[in-house]
Design an enzyme around this catalytic site. Structure first.
Site, PDB file in Angstrom:
ATOM      1  N   TYR A 288       0.827  -1.211   0.000  1.00 48.82           N
ATOM      2  CA  TYR A 288       0.000   0.000   0.000  1.00 48.82           C
ATOM      3  C   TYR A 288       0.859   1.258   0.000  1.00 48.82           C
ATOM      4  O   TYR A 288       0.424   2.310  -0.447  1.00 48.82           O
ATOM      5  CB  TYR A 288      -0.935   0.004   1.207  1.00 48.82           C
ATOM      6  CG  TYR A 288      -2.109  -0.928   1.038  1.00 48.82           C
ATOM      7  CD1 TYR A 288      -3.312  -0.461   0.537  1.00 48.82           C
ATOM      8  CD2 TYR A 288      -1.999  -2.282   1.342  1.00 48.82           C
ATOM      9  CE1 TYR A 288      -4.395  -1.312   0.361  1.00 48.82           C
ATOM     10  CE2 TYR A 288      -3.073  -3.139   1.167  1.00 48.82           C
ATOM     11  CZ  TYR A 288      -4.269  -2.644   0.670  1.00 48.82           C
ATOM     12  OH  TYR A 288      -5.338  -3.484   0.485  1.00 48.82           O
TER      13      TYR A 288
ATOM     14  N   VAL B 140       8.842  -2.386   3.402  1.00 45.85           N
ATOM     15  CA  VAL B 140       8.315  -3.700   3.771  1.00 45.85           C
ATOM     16  C   VAL B 140       7.431  -3.562   5.010  1.00 45.85           C
ATOM     17  O   VAL B 140       7.458  -2.537   5.695  1.00 45.85           O
ATOM     18  CB  VAL B 140       9.461  -4.709   4.026  1.00 45.85           C
ATOM     19  CG1 VAL B 140      10.348  -4.814   2.791  1.00 45.85           C
ATOM     20  CG2 VAL B 140      10.293  -4.305   5.237  1.00 45.85           C
TER      21      VAL B 140
ATOM     22  N   CYS C 182      -2.254   0.494  10.749  1.00 48.50           N
ATOM     23  CA  CYS C 182      -1.177   1.200  11.449  1.00 48.50           C
ATOM     24  C   CYS C 182      -1.482   1.766  12.826  1.00 48.50           C
ATOM     25  O   CYS C 182      -0.613   1.719  13.691  1.00 48.50           O
ATOM     26  CB  CYS C 182      -0.629   2.293  10.540  1.00 48.50           C
ATOM     27  SG  CYS C 182       0.158   1.569   9.095  1.00 48.50           S
TER      28      CYS C 182
ATOM     29  N   LYS D 176      -1.098  -0.819  15.652  1.00 49.81           N
ATOM     30  CA  LYS D 176       0.261  -1.364  15.675  1.00 49.81           C
ATOM     31  C   LYS D 176       1.270  -0.312  16.111  1.00 49.81           C
ATOM     32  O   LYS D 176       2.165  -0.579  16.916  1.00 49.81           O
ATOM     33  CB  LYS D 176       0.566  -1.932  14.285  1.00 49.81           C
ATOM     34  CG  LYS D 176       1.875  -1.586  13.672  1.00 49.81           C
ATOM     35  CD  LYS D 176       2.054  -2.255  12.338  1.00 49.81           C
ATOM     36  CE  LYS D 176       2.279  -1.314  11.177  1.00 49.81           C
ATOM     37  NZ  LYS D 176       3.368  -0.374  11.276  1.00 49.81           N
TER      38      LYS D 176
HETATM   39  P1  NAD Z   1       2.150  -4.251   2.841  1.00 52.96           P
HETATM   40  O1  NAD Z   1       2.082  -5.474   3.670  1.00 52.96           O
HETATM   41  O2  NAD Z   1       1.001  -3.855   1.984  1.00 52.96           O
HETATM   42  O3  NAD Z   1       3.426  -4.357   1.865  1.00 52.96           O
HETATM   43  C1  NAD Z   1       4.690  -4.796   2.256  1.00 52.96           C
HETATM   44  C2  NAD Z   1       5.272  -5.633   1.115  1.00 52.96           C
HETATM   45  O4  NAD Z   1       6.658  -5.860   1.376  1.00 52.96           O
HETATM   46  C3  NAD Z   1       4.648  -7.016   0.949  1.00 52.96           C
HETATM   47  O5  NAD Z   1       4.079  -7.114  -0.353  1.00 52.96           O
HETATM   48  C4  NAD Z   1       5.822  -7.992   1.125  1.00 52.96           C
HETATM   49  O6  NAD Z   1       5.753  -9.122   0.283  1.00 52.96           O
HETATM   50  C5  NAD Z   1       7.003  -7.113   0.764  1.00 52.96           C
HETATM   51  N1  NAD Z   1       8.316  -7.547   1.277  1.00 52.96           N
HETATM   52  C6  NAD Z   1       8.622  -8.018   2.514  1.00 52.96           C
HETATM   53  N2  NAD Z   1       9.954  -8.246   2.578  1.00 52.96           N
HETATM   54  C7  NAD Z   1      10.499  -7.907   1.373  1.00 52.96           C
HETATM   55  C8  NAD Z   1      11.826  -7.912   0.842  1.00 52.96           C
HETATM   56  N3  NAD Z   1      12.876  -8.278   1.579  1.00 52.96           N
HETATM   57  N4  NAD Z   1      11.996  -7.498  -0.423  1.00 52.96           N
HETATM   58  C9  NAD Z   1      10.939  -7.097  -1.182  1.00 52.96           C
HETATM   59  N5  NAD Z   1       9.678  -7.065  -0.736  1.00 52.96           N
HETATM   60  C10 NAD Z   1       9.452  -7.465   0.544  1.00 52.96           C
HETATM   61  O7  NAD Z   1       2.518  -3.065   3.838  1.00 52.96           O
HETATM   62  P2  NAD Z   1       2.184  -1.489   3.674  1.00 52.96           P
HETATM   63  O8  NAD Z   1       0.795  -1.201   4.099  1.00 52.96           O
HETATM   64  O9  NAD Z   1       2.659  -1.043   2.334  1.00 52.96           O
HETATM   65  O10 NAD Z   1       3.134  -0.901   4.820  1.00 52.96           O
HETATM   66  C11 NAD Z   1       4.536  -0.931   4.690  1.00 52.96           C
HETATM   67  C12 NAD Z   1       5.134  -0.062   5.784  1.00 52.96           C
HETATM   68  O11 NAD Z   1       4.675   1.295   5.632  1.00 52.96           O
HETATM   69  C13 NAD Z   1       4.725  -0.465   7.201  1.00 52.96           C
HETATM   70  O12 NAD Z   1       5.815  -0.240   8.049  1.00 52.96           O
HETATM   71  C14 NAD Z   1       3.603   0.504   7.540  1.00 52.96           C
HETATM   72  O13 NAD Z   1       3.503   0.737   8.935  1.00 52.96           O
HETATM   73  C15 NAD Z   1       4.057   1.759   6.836  1.00 52.96           C
HETATM   74  N6  NAD Z   1       2.970   2.686   6.458  1.00 52.96           N
HETATM   75  C16 NAD Z   1       1.810   2.199   5.916  1.00 52.96           C
HETATM   76  C17 NAD Z   1       0.813   3.078   5.511  1.00 52.96           C
HETATM   77  C18 NAD Z   1      -0.466   2.572   4.899  1.00 52.96           C
HETATM   78  O14 NAD Z   1      -1.337   3.400   4.632  1.00 52.96           O
HETATM   79  N7  NAD Z   1      -0.634   1.292   4.644  1.00 52.96           N
HETATM   80  C19 NAD Z   1       1.011   4.454   5.632  1.00 52.96           C
HETATM   81  C20 NAD Z   1       2.211   4.923   6.178  1.00 52.96           C
HETATM   82  C21 NAD Z   1       3.186   4.015   6.578  1.00 52.96           C
HETATM   83  C1  UGA Z   2      -3.333   6.920   9.069  1.00 58.46           C
HETATM   84  C2  UGA Z   2      -2.805   8.350   9.128  1.00 58.46           C
HETATM   85  O1  UGA Z   2      -3.888   9.270   8.916  1.00 58.46           O
HETATM   86  C3  UGA Z   2      -1.716   8.572   8.088  1.00 58.46           C
HETATM   87  O2  UGA Z   2      -1.170   9.875   8.220  1.00 58.46           O
HETATM   88  C4  UGA Z   2      -0.623   7.510   8.275  1.00 58.46           C
HETATM   89  O3  UGA Z   2       0.373   7.648   7.276  1.00 58.46           O
HETATM   90  C5  UGA Z   2      -1.227   6.133   8.197  1.00 58.46           C
HETATM   91  O4  UGA Z   2      -2.261   6.002   9.213  1.00 58.46           O
HETATM   92  C6  UGA Z   2      -0.257   5.023   8.470  1.00 58.46           C
HETATM   93  O5  UGA Z   2       0.754   5.239   9.107  1.00 58.46           O
HETATM   94  O6  UGA Z   2      -0.596   3.933   8.033  1.00 58.46           O
HETATM   95  P1  UGA Z   2      -5.048   5.601   7.526  1.00 58.46           P
HETATM   96  O7  UGA Z   2      -5.026   4.607   8.634  1.00 58.46           O
HETATM   97  O8  UGA Z   2      -4.796   5.119   6.153  1.00 58.46           O
HETATM   98  O9  UGA Z   2      -3.962   6.754   7.802  1.00 58.46           O
HETATM   99  O10 UGA Z   2      -6.447   6.365   7.514  1.00 58.46           O
HETATM  100  P2  UGA Z   2      -7.105   7.481   8.473  1.00 58.46           P
HETATM  101  O11 UGA Z   2      -7.824   8.441   7.638  1.00 58.46           O
HETATM  102  O12 UGA Z   2      -6.130   8.017   9.434  1.00 58.46           O
HETATM  103  O13 UGA Z   2      -8.202   6.633   9.256  1.00 58.46           O
HETATM  104  C7  UGA Z   2      -7.821   5.658  10.222  1.00 58.46           C
HETATM  105  C8  UGA Z   2      -9.065   5.133  10.911  1.00 58.46           C
HETATM  106  O14 UGA Z   2      -9.627   6.137  11.759  1.00 58.46           O
HETATM  107  C9  UGA Z   2     -10.184   4.728   9.945  1.00 58.46           C
HETATM  108  O15 UGA Z   2     -10.805   3.560  10.425  1.00 58.46           O
HETATM  109  C10 UGA Z   2     -11.135   5.908  10.001  1.00 58.46           C
HETATM  110  O16 UGA Z   2     -12.454   5.569   9.684  1.00 58.46           O
HETATM  111  C11 UGA Z   2     -11.006   6.305  11.470  1.00 58.46           C
HETATM  112  N1  UGA Z   2     -11.371   7.723  11.724  1.00 58.46           N
HETATM  113  C12 UGA Z   2     -10.677   8.723  11.162  1.00 58.46           C
HETATM  114  C13 UGA Z   2     -12.413   8.001  12.618  1.00 58.46           C
HETATM  115  O17 UGA Z   2     -13.042   7.083  13.161  1.00 58.46           O
HETATM  116  N2  UGA Z   2     -12.722   9.311  12.883  1.00 58.46           N
HETATM  117  C14 UGA Z   2     -12.040  10.348  12.318  1.00 58.46           C
HETATM  118  O18 UGA Z   2     -12.371  11.521  12.607  1.00 58.46           O
HETATM  119  C15 UGA Z   2     -10.998  10.050  11.433  1.00 58.46           C
END
Ligand code: NAD
Ligand code: UGA
Length: 456
Positions: free
Chosen positions: A10, A85, A271, A274
């Site tokens: 993602y 990752v 996130c 976690k």
């Molecule tokens: P995800 O699980 O969707 O993707 C991670 C990918 O990394 C997987 O497809 C996995 O197969 C791959 N992977 C693992 N080890 C690998 C390696 N050695 N080489 C190549 N690929 C490898 O996770 P995500 O949601 O993209 O989140 C990734 C990180 O970003 C996490 O630390 C998360 O906390 C952070 N983050 C996520 C969001 C979000 O909105 N999802 C936003 C901000 C930060």
């Molecule tokens: C959140 C942060 O907003 C991002 O800045 C960050 O990068 C990301 O986590 C991450 O580290 O993964 P995200 O979880 O994708 O983003 O979405 P949010 O819009 O923050 O919503 C999180 C949860 O809170 C959802 O379930 C949403 O419905 C809920 N929410 C949000 C509420 O219940 N009330 C609100 O007012 C806002």
């Protein structure tokens, strides 16, 4: 300049697509061991649903954006290696249930060290515990032939559902690095990439630990606001106050601000939970139990809110939902994403199944297999869990509707037609406060919204 990204999830996929779209002269390669995910990135059906993402990927894919499974080759050819990752919560061993599982980060670092033939800037984009860069530097510098690495922290702040807009116009870019000439040079290299489309004044540079910690703290503060307003939602229901009016009244104070004050069935997503638990673990590790306990309350309040919502449904339906059908509208953790990780819907659906209800789930973007997997686990079966192809199908013969995701299409359903096909009295439990309440009451529904007085 060549950029390589480890992890096509993602974060890795959308982030790299935006860099490639904004910097046509930079070759960007995203690699992942997961071959089906890479195949999906190379297809017309991307593995991540995000408004506007298809267009961004289509603009750059094949030109300077590439998706591959050959991790080692991509590392060798990259100058800047983004590590995107996963960093899930540990499920066993020391710190289980709290600490971040850093196995994927460590494996990535070891592979980078082993296969690199020249200097690299390694960018932590994954969310990690503060001080992870120290471990990365040790692994990289002691396991490679040349040892010429800089590690930068560049946390990602995008929110799912608005990822493309967030990446195109970020409020800030945070870059942490070593305060040495080589560290400053690496930070400047990364800042120059972002400066192609992000105004310079939004690009902040800090030391490594401030950057790593800021990411956890940002998520903790955001989640804390939701738990705060959700705690007040319960008090509103008890007193006749309306949580929407309270949020509006307090949010107009510019010191508080209006955002992230929407009361809900609870926050979800991969996130918040976690990252807060990770912060809690760090506080405990550094001998700060009071600080740990303070932040842990944010997660506990969220669990209570999900449970409270389930209990609200059961108690309203005469304290039993056994053999009743409940239509659950929405399964993703928020609208405009197909992501179900830690969605509040999982806890609510499981809670209703435990009460022996039949639960008919409809979500416009989440596939049926994903819903079944989240609720029942791998290989699990339960005939009482039904996945419907539309809201009307889910609601047919139901005793109640429960809205768990704020998808726009739920605001304008044909509620009169749906009501006609439901058992009476038909109840609606609006876990997102999005439904046209007075219209529903006029049709004859009993409406229960988070933080608002119930219908008579
Ligand atoms: P995800 O699980 O969707 O993707 C991670 C990918 O990394 C997987 O497809 C996995 O197969 C791959 N992977 C693992 N080890 C690998 C390696 N050695 N080489 C190549 N690929 C490898 O996770 P995500 O949601 O993209 O989140 C990734 C990180 O970003 C996490 O630390 C998360 O906390 C952070 N983050 C996520 C969001 C979000 O909105 N999802 C936003 C901000 C930060
Ligand atoms: C959140 C942060 O907003 C991002 O800045 C960050 O990068 C990301 O986590 C991450 O580290 O993964 P995200 O979880 O994708 O983003 O979405 P949010 O819009 O923050 O919503 C999180 C949860 O809170 C959802 O379930 C949403 O419905 C809920 N929410 C949000 C509420 O219940 N009330 C609100 O007012 C806002």
């Amino acid at each position: 300049m060549r950029i390589t990204c480890l992890g096509a999830g993602y974060v890795g996929g959308p982030t790299m697509a935006m860099i490639a779209a904004q910097c046509p002269d930079i070759q960007v390669t995203v690699v992942d061991h997961n071959a089906s995910r890479i195949a999906a990135w190379n297809s017309d059906r991307l593995p991540v649903y995000e408004p506007g993402l298809d267009e961004v990927v289509r603009a750059a894919r094949g030109r300077n954006l590439h998706f591959h499974t050959d991790v080692e080759h991509a590392i060798r050819s990259g100058d800047v290696i983004f590590v995107c990752v996963g960093t899930p919560t540990k499920t066993s061993g020391v710190g289980a249930g709290r600490a971040a599982d850093l196995r994927y980060i460590e494996r990535a670092a070891r592979t980078i060290a082993e296969v690199s033939e020249g200097p690299k800037i390694v960018v932590e984009k994954s969310t990690i515990p503060v001080k992870t860069a120290e471990a990365l530097l040790t692994i990289l510098r002691s396991n490679s032939r040349h040892g010429d690495f800089q590690v930068l922290s560049n946390p990602e702040f995008l929110a799912e559902g608005t990822a493309v807009a967030d990446l195109r116009d970020p409020e800030r870019i945070l870059i942490g690095g070593e305060r040495t000439p080589a560290g400053e040079a690496a930070m400047a290299t990364l800042a120059d990439i972002y400066a192609r489309w992000v105004p310079r004044e939004r690009i902040l540079t800090t030391n490594l630990w401030s950057s790593e910690l800021s990411k956890l703290v940002a998520n903790a503060f955001l989640a804390q606001r939701i738990s705060s307003i959700n705690s007040i939602s319960a008090l509103c229901e008890a007193t006749g106050a309306d949580v929407g009016e309270v949020a509006d009244a307090i949010g107009r104070d510019s010191r508080i601000g209006p955002k992230f004050l929407r009361a809900s069935v609870g926050f979800g997503g991969s996130c918040f939970r976690k990252d807060i638990l990770n912060l809690v673990y760090l506080c405990e590790h550094f001998g700060l139990p009071e600080v740990a306990e303070y932040w842990e309350r944010v997660v506990r309040m969220n669990d209570w809110q999900k449970d409270r919502f389930t209990r609200m449904i059961v108690s309203t339906l005469f304290n039993t939902v056994s053999e009743k059908r409940i239509a659950v509208l929405g399964f993703a953790f928020k609208k405009d994403t197909n992501d179900t990780r830690d969605s509040p819907a999982i806890a609510v659906v499981r809670g209703l199944l435990e009460e022996n209800a039949t639960v008919a789930v409809y979500d416009p973007k989440v596939p049926a297999e994903a819903i079944r997997l989240e609720v029942l686990g791998p290989g699990g079966t339960d005939a009482r869990l039904v996945v419907a192809a539309s809201a009307a199908e889910a609601a047919a013969g139901a005793h109640a509707l429960a809205v768990l995701t704020e998808w726009d299409e739920f605001r304008s359903l044909d509620f009169a037609a749906i009501h006609a096909g439901m058992h009476k009295p038909a109840c609606v439990f609006d876990g997102r406060n999005i439904l046209p309440r007075s219209e529903l009451e006029r049709i004859g529904y009993r409406v229960f919204s988070i933080g608002k007085p119930a219908s008579a």
